[in-house]
Write an enzyme that holds these catalytic residues in place. Structure first.
Site, PDB file in Angstrom:
ATOM      1  N   ASP A 391     -17.130  -9.486  35.608  1.00  0.00           N
ATOM      2  CA  ASP A 391     -17.520 -10.777  35.228  1.00  0.00           C
ATOM      3  C   ASP A 391     -17.365 -10.239  33.439  1.00  0.00           C
ATOM      4  O   ASP A 391     -16.132  -9.071  32.995  1.00  0.00           O
ATOM      5  CB  ASP A 391     -18.749  -9.571  35.115  1.00  0.00           C
ATOM      6  CG  ASP A 391     -20.497 -10.688  34.390  1.00  0.00           C
ATOM      7  OD1 ASP A 391     -20.074 -11.784  34.643  1.00  0.00           O
ATOM      8  OD2 ASP A 391     -20.948 -10.354  33.489  1.00  0.00           O
ATOM      9  N   LYS A 392     -17.699 -11.228  32.289  1.00  0.00           N
ATOM     10  CA  LYS A 392     -17.287 -11.943  31.113  1.00  0.00           C
ATOM     11  C   LYS A 392     -18.406 -10.438  30.018  1.00  0.00           C
ATOM     12  O   LYS A 392     -18.575  -9.067  29.723  1.00  0.00           O
ATOM     13  CB  LYS A 392     -16.720 -12.461  30.689  1.00  0.00           C
ATOM     14  CG  LYS A 392     -16.809 -12.443  29.264  1.00  0.00           C
ATOM     15  CD  LYS A 392     -16.646 -14.013  28.913  1.00  0.00           C
ATOM     16  CE  LYS A 392     -17.714 -14.398  28.845  1.00  0.00           C
ATOM     17  NZ  LYS A 392     -18.641 -13.998  26.865  1.00  0.00           N
ATOM     18  N   GLU A 502     -24.471 -19.641  18.795  1.00  0.00           N
ATOM     19  CA  GLU A 502     -25.523 -20.940  18.614  1.00  0.00           C
ATOM     20  C   GLU A 502     -26.052 -19.819  17.171  1.00  0.00           C
ATOM     21  O   GLU A 502     -25.674 -19.948  16.699  1.00  0.00           O
ATOM     22  CB  GLU A 502     -26.123 -21.342  19.325  1.00  0.00           C
ATOM     23  CG  GLU A 502     -25.560 -22.583  20.148  1.00  0.00           C
ATOM     24  CD  GLU A 502     -26.820 -23.573  20.483  1.00  0.00           C
ATOM     25  OE1 GLU A 502     -27.502 -22.874  20.634  1.00  0.00           O
ATOM     26  OE2 GLU A 502     -26.252 -25.220  20.278  1.00  0.00           O
ATOM     27  N   PHE A 544     -25.675 -28.947  25.951  1.00  0.00           N
ATOM     28  CA  PHE A 544     -23.988 -28.568  26.246  1.00  0.00           C
ATOM     29  C   PHE A 544     -24.142 -28.808  27.127  1.00  0.00           C
ATOM     30  O   PHE A 544     -24.786 -28.161  27.997  1.00  0.00           O
ATOM     31  CB  PHE A 544     -23.469 -27.160  25.091  1.00  0.00           C
ATOM     32  CG  PHE A 544     -21.874 -27.152  25.861  1.00  0.00           C
ATOM     33  CD1 PHE A 544     -21.176 -27.834  24.949  1.00  0.00           C
ATOM     34  CD2 PHE A 544     -22.204 -26.469  26.937  1.00  0.00           C
ATOM     35  CE1 PHE A 544     -20.252 -26.645  25.592  1.00  0.00           C
ATOM     36  CE2 PHE A 544     -21.066 -26.432  27.546  1.00  0.00           C
ATOM     37  CZ  PHE A 544     -20.016 -26.665  26.277  1.00  0.00           C
ATOM     38  N   LYS A 549     -18.825 -30.501  27.573  1.00  0.00           N
ATOM     39  CA  LYS A 549     -18.288 -29.931  25.981  1.00  0.00           C
ATOM     40  C   LYS A 549     -18.293 -30.517  24.870  1.00  0.00           C
ATOM     41  O   LYS A 549     -18.120 -29.658  23.882  1.00  0.00           O
ATOM     42  CB  LYS A 549     -16.891 -30.028  26.416  1.00  0.00           C
ATOM     43  CG  LYS A 549     -15.791 -29.685  27.569  1.00  0.00           C
ATOM     44  CD  LYS A 549     -14.494 -29.886  27.457  1.00  0.00           C
ATOM     45  CE  LYS A 549     -13.987 -29.326  29.168  1.00  0.00           C
ATOM     46  NZ  LYS A 549     -14.060 -29.686  30.634  1.00  0.00           N
ATOM     47  N   ARG A 597     -12.823 -19.228  19.254  1.00  0.00           N
ATOM     48  CA  ARG A 597     -13.700 -19.832  19.874  1.00  0.00           C
ATOM     49  C   ARG A 597     -14.277 -20.410  18.592  1.00  0.00           C
ATOM     50  O   ARG A 597     -14.269 -20.500  17.839  1.00  0.00           O
ATOM     51  CB  ARG A 597     -15.100 -19.866  20.567  1.00  0.00           C
ATOM     52  CG  ARG A 597     -15.007 -20.905  21.429  1.00  0.00           C
ATOM     53  CD  ARG A 597     -16.824 -20.703  21.778  1.00  0.00           C
ATOM     54  NE  ARG A 597     -17.131 -22.290  22.515  1.00  0.00           N
ATOM     55  CZ  ARG A 597     -18.624 -22.314  22.658  1.00  0.00           C
ATOM     56  NH1 ARG A 597     -19.171 -21.561  23.327  1.00  0.00           N
ATOM     57  NH2 ARG A 597     -18.022 -23.793  23.172  1.00  0.00           N
ATOM     58  N   GLY A 678     -19.795 -16.761  34.455  1.00  0.00           N
ATOM     59  CA  GLY A 678     -20.860 -18.199  34.582  1.00  0.00           C
ATOM     60  C   GLY A 678     -20.380 -18.493  32.990  1.00  0.00           C
ATOM     61  O   GLY A 678     -20.570 -19.942  32.942  1.00  0.00           O
ATOM     62  N   LYS A 765     -18.199 -16.828  43.603  1.00  0.00           N
ATOM     63  CA  LYS A 765     -17.622 -15.110  42.906  1.00  0.00           C
ATOM     64  C   LYS A 765     -16.524 -14.142  43.932  1.00  0.00           C
ATOM     65  O   LYS A 765     -16.767 -13.983  44.170  1.00  0.00           O
ATOM     66  CB  LYS A 765     -18.435 -14.364  41.818  1.00  0.00           C
ATOM     67  CG  LYS A 765     -18.234 -15.282  40.623  1.00  0.00           C
ATOM     68  CD  LYS A 765     -19.434 -13.958  39.867  1.00  0.00           C
ATOM     69  CE  LYS A 765     -19.404 -14.146  38.370  1.00  0.00           C
ATOM     70  NZ  LYS A 765     -19.970 -13.592  37.383  1.00  0.00           N
ATOM     71  N   ASN A 788     -26.103 -11.920  38.701  1.00  0.00           N
ATOM     72  CA  ASN A 788     -25.023 -13.062  39.685  1.00  0.00           C
ATOM     73  C   ASN A 788     -24.241 -11.810  40.036  1.00  0.00           C
ATOM     74  O   ASN A 788     -22.794 -12.805  40.660  1.00  0.00           O
ATOM     75  CB  ASN A 788     -25.277 -14.305  38.772  1.00  0.00           C
ATOM     76  CG  ASN A 788     -24.086 -13.733  37.286  1.00  0.00           C
ATOM     77  OD1 ASN A 788     -24.819 -12.160  36.802  1.00  0.00           O
ATOM     78  ND2 ASN A 788     -23.175 -13.862  36.569  1.00  0.00           N
TER      79      ASN A 788
END
EC number: 7.6.2.1
Length: 995
Positions: A391-392, A502, A544, A549, A597, A678, A765, A788
């Site tokens: 996962d990230k 954000e 979003f 995007k 990013r 995700g 996954k 998750n």
């Protein structure tokens, strides 16, 4: 063309894993619900249900009371290795087949089964208690009799449930009311989607306006909801109130949904239950737990079959040499039983005990403190991993974004020049409205200064307004929103949002002078450097989405009445929305290569009439049940034309400590890393670059969004032309590719040095892990930190949560009688030889520091050479040679004393076993020496009790001692010589590092 993929009929492949999956229709039919379909739910009236729904019970157990023992035994005896010993032990109940005492067969088998049953029982009990705790949680339900208490397991579709702050949402609900004055609430969703940021949720406007929560039972209203599905990011429904004039109808989306498993982070909420039990989004995204078996066990199981085949051949040969005389079929069985010790049950005991030691060592490792081993059956899998799936959020990254760059086209500001931005903002809000120039030169300078200041100001103001961030004020851990907002105290203000980038942007605008101090559902407040409060009315928000995007917001400045549409998003979509410029594409590329990013920020001023026309069309589109998303997107796109480009922003995700060197080590060890997250595509791509999941000399192929078979075919062909290229693909595109081109996609993906799958649902996954196992046959390891990731961890081979003798019968006229009986058999398999063999778990080829310094050594483990068929056959030949040497050596040297054949051969056998263990050891440990000496001492001490089989006075003679020593040396010395020659002329790779 040779690189084209031919279009073929869709192949429906039969899955190797036929276990029922949560989310399929089978369980719906079992519980009486039928096929999943849309539903109408009346508020507070569960008796008006139009169909049957499952009970709201969570069950994560593998077994129940009746299936536990049969299930555990089946999982043990479905493998030949264990079934062989069961049949062997059961055969001893037949008098014609009995070779010795029953305890010599049933005690070891009973020990193994007892350990397994106890281990499974403990795990099931823990799981049962966790489920019971969740199902027994008490909630408040609104009813005609007032507020009543109800257990989570008794909640039904249509119930009005009150959920307090920090309470878990018990079922999938629609948000109706909140106690928060700002008319919204926050959710913690880390156990649903793995993201640690809070999510903003909005109640139904009609029910939020009601005076009290009890009024929800006085109105005639219902919710039309879509059928239950696994999509946790979207929801389509409508709310209708019938007893009003005119009839009230509101559209419902994911912003109004409270999924089970999330936690209310602010205020008290009231919701109506839509889905329960097996129809919950969280349950449908979780696969059923399964029992895992290690690759080493499977290999031993396969080799056991080969050995059994050899036993059958030898038994047939023995009977054939007797010319199949008499009851020859019974003789075959007796020979099979007689030679059964070639497959010793002590091997199974040693394997289980060795795994327990490995688990203990992992728990005690000082470099990974706090590690808890949940399964003691598969620790050796960690040495054979080929694919690591991670996962990230929270695993590779800390989920903390830092603002790095502001680019205005002609000038860029980095971390070292943010004071200039601050001075521009300060000058805008503190300069006098009329400042006459003293002379021509300074006047020009001031004009240029004001122009740049105004550009910076517009960019910073847009960033401070275009987001979904809410400031939350807490004092001493207690939220006092009303009091704190009056003072806008900086010390107790924290920002909450559904995306960390954000929060990073809003924190940056605060650092340069424009602070977000207040926000509710309809307004926003900013504070200037001069402590002036700027008030804005929020007219519309466009969240979003992966498809768009981008996100947008329309606000009205209360001081001027000006209406402005702000938007920020990825450069690939914003490039076609903003006015023409010649620097956007180049600068976005430069910032992306730095691992940032990039978000493009733009604005557009709207006239009052223009906005009113848009609002009417937008409200109408949101009420559509069919193709709602498409209609809403079309209306929004009518505004997205010729917008003014303001700036570019660059943020960077903070990585976990040592992520980069760890990934570098894994890559050098031959382990491929796939990141399944995700999160959004842009964030995932930047993280892959920053973490060095993708090396600097490797390209990245971003798989574009595909929706049908033709698009997938074209994109796969484009990807096939790439070489040594990392792949980034979204969950939606992945689903289309796997539906039509599963084999082709997996073939190409497995050739990639790294793969990033973003916007992955939990079930996806797990599906990726399963496909990797099926297509490659390699071992997989899954790493994750959220709820998750559970399905992925359960599906993987190894999951990490961030927590001979055959010779006697041929000598003695091929008689089917045993040479060693009673305690000699069980003693050989346990106290005489088990400790030295067991001590081999402490053996190390190289030190751990060397292994980490040279991760390429791991590639030797991936080849599986220590237990290959070649290695197995070599050891079979060695055992035959040593068995022959012991028996025929005894015949040659003890011809006159052959009545003592048991003492002669058994003593030589024990000594040979101990020497062979010593021959195998690479690095000696003091416990190995103790094990060798202890085993020898146990044998010598037990001779006092073995007078039935061994003559103690005979083995005390000098003749016995030197002749047994000669037999043992002849059986072992050639192997020592061969080992020396091999290490001298053909050393293994690790030996070069230890010399």
């Amino acid at each position: 063309m040779t690189d084209n993929i031919p279009l073929q009929p869709v192949r429906q492949k039969k899955r190797m894993d036929s276990r029922p999956r949560a989310g399929c229709c089978e369980w719906l039919r079992c519980c009486g619900a039928g096929d999943p379909r849309p539903r109408t739910v009346w508020l507070g009236h569960p008796e008006k249900r139009d169909q049957r729904y499952p009970r709201n019970v969570i069950n994560n157990q593998k077994y129940n009371f009746f299936t536990f023992l049969p299930g555990v035994l089946f999982n043990q005896f479905k493998y030949f290795f264990n079934l062989y010993f069961l049949l062997l032990a059961c055969s001893q109940f037949v008098p014609e087949m009995r070779l010795g005492a029953l305890y010599t067969y049933w005690v070891p088998l009973g020990f193994v089964l007892a350990v397994t049953i106890i281990r499974e029982a403990v795990e099931e009990t823990r799981c049962y208690l966790r489920d019971k705790e969740v199902n027994s949680q008490v909630y408040s339900r609104l009813s005609a009799r007032g507020t009543v208490k109800v257990k989570s397991a008794n909640i039904q579709v249509g119930d009005l449930i009150i959920v307090e702050k920090n309470q878990r949402v018990p079922a999938d609900m629609i948000f109706l009311r909140t106690s928060e004055k700002n008319g919204s609430c926050f959710l913690r969703t880390d156990q649903l989607d793995g993201e640690t940021d809070w999510k903003l949720r909005l109640p139904v406007a009609c029910t939020q306006r009601l005076p009290t929560a009890a009024d929800l039972l006085q109105i005639r209203s219902y919710i039309y909801a879509e059928e239950p599905n696994i999509d946790i990011h979207n929801f389509v429904g409508t709310f209708t109130r019938e007893d009003s004039d005119p009839l009230i109808s509101e559209s419902l989306s994911i912003e109004n949904a409270l999924w089970a498993g999330t936690v209310i982070a602010s205020g008290t909420v009231v919701g109506v239950v839509l889905y329960t039990g097996r129809e919950l989004r969280s349950v449908m995204n979780t696969s059923n737990p399964r029992s895992k078996i290690g690759l080493f066990d499977l290999e031993v199981n396969c080799l056991t079959k080969i050995l059994f085949g050899a036993l059958v051949v030898v038994s047939l040969v023995m009977v054939a040499l007797q010319h199949f005389a008499g009851r020859w079929y019974l003789q075959i069985i007796r020979f099979l039983l007689l030679f059964s010790n070639i497959i010793p049950i002590s091997l199974r005991v040693n394997l289980d005990m060795g795994k327990i030691v490995y688990s203990w060592v992992i728990r005690r490792d000082s470099k990974i403190p706090g590690t808890v081993v949940r399964s003691s059956t598969i620790p050796e899998q960690l040495g054979r991993i080929s694919y690591l799936l991670t996962d990230k959020t929270g695993t590779l990254t800390q989920n903390e974004m830092v603002f790095k760059r502001l680019h205005l086209g002609t000038v860029a500001y980095g971390l070292d020049s943010m004071d200039e931005v601050q001075s521009h903002i300060f000058s805008i809000y503190t300069q006098q409205p009329q400042d006459p120039p003293a002379q021509k030169g300074p006047a020009i300078t001031t004009k240029v200064r004001r122009t740049m200041s105004s550009r910076v100001h517009e960019a910073v103001k847009a960033i401070a307004l275009c987001h979904n961030v809410t400031p939350v004020y807490e004092s001493n851990g207690v939220t006092d929103q009303a009091e704190a907002e009056k003072q806008y105290e900086d010390s107790c203000r924290v920002y909450q949002a559904s995306s960390p980038d954000e929060v990073a942007l809003v924190q940056w605008t605060e650092s340069v002078g424009l602070t977000l101090v207040g926000r509710d559902q309809s307004s926003m407040q900013l504070r200037t450097p001069g402590d002036q409060i700027l008030n804005f009315t929020i007219l519309q928000i466009f969240p979003f989405t992966y498809e768009s995007k981008r996100m947008g917001i329309i606000v009205r400045d209360e001081s001027t009445g000006e209406i402005t549409f702000y938007m920020k998003g990825a450069d690939v979509v914003m490039a076609g929305i903003v006015q023409y410029n010649d620097w956007l594409e180049e600068e976005c590329g430069n910032m992306a290569r730095e691992g940032l990013r990039v978000l493009v920020v733009a604005k557009k001023s709207l006239a009052e009439e223009q906005y009113q026309d848009f609002e009417a069309r937008y409200v109408q589109a949101k009420l559509s049940v069919h193709d709602r998303s498409l209609k809403v997107a079309t209306v929004i796109e009518s505004l997205e034309m010729e917008m003014e480009l303001l700036c570019l922003t660059g943020v960077e995700d903070q990585l976990q400590a040592d992520v980069r060197p760890t990934l570098e080590t894994l890559r050098n060890a031959g382990i491929k890393v796939w990141m399944l997250t995700g999160d959004k595509l842009e964030t995932a791509t930047c993280t892959a670059k920053n973490a060095h999941l993708v090396t600097r000399n490797q390209d990245i192929h971003v798989f574009r969004l595909v929706t049908n078979r033709g698009e997938a075919h074209l994109e796969l062909n484009a990807f096939r032309r790439k070489h040594d290229c990392a792949l980034v693909i979204s969950g939606d595109s992945l689903e289309v590719c796997l539906k039509y081109y599963e084999y082709e996609f997996m073939e190409l993906a497995c050739q990639c040095p790294a793969v990033v799958c973003c916007r992955c649902a939990p079930t996806q996954k797990a599906q990726i892990v399963r496909l990797l196992q099926e297509r490659t046959g390699k071992l997989t390891c899954a790493v994750g930190d959220g709820g998750n990731d559970v399905s992925m961890i359960q599906e993987s081979d190894c999951g990490v949560g961030v927590e001979g003798k055959a010779v006697f019968s041929s000598v003695f006229y091929f008689a089917s009688v045993p040479l060693y009986q009673g305690f000699l058999i069980i003693g050989y398999s346990t106290i005489y030889t088990m400790f030295p063999v067991f001590s081999l778990v402490l053996d190390k080829d190289v030190k751990s520091e060397v292994a980490m310094l040279y991760p390429e050594l791991y590639k030797d483990l991936l080849k599986g050479r220590p237990l290959s068929y070649k290695t197995f056959l070599i050891w079979v030949l060695i055992s035959i040679c040593q068995g022959s040497t012991i028996m025929y050596g005894a015949l040659l040297l003890f011809e006159s004393e052959f009545v003592h054949i048991v003492a002669i051969s058994f003593t030589s056998l024990i000594l040979t076993e101990l020497l062979m263990v010593a021959l195998t050891i690479q690095t000696w440990h003091w416990l190995m020496t103790v094990a060798e000496l202890l085993s020898l001492a146990c044998y010598i001490a037990s001779l006092v009790f073995l007078h039935e089989f061994i003559d103690v006075y005979f083995i005390a003679t000098l003749s016995f001692l030197w002749k047994v020593s000669v037999i043992t040396l002849v059986s072992c010395l050639p192997l020592y010589i061969l080992k020396y020659l091999r290490r001298r002329f053909s050393p293994p790779s690790y030996s070069k590092l230890t010399s």
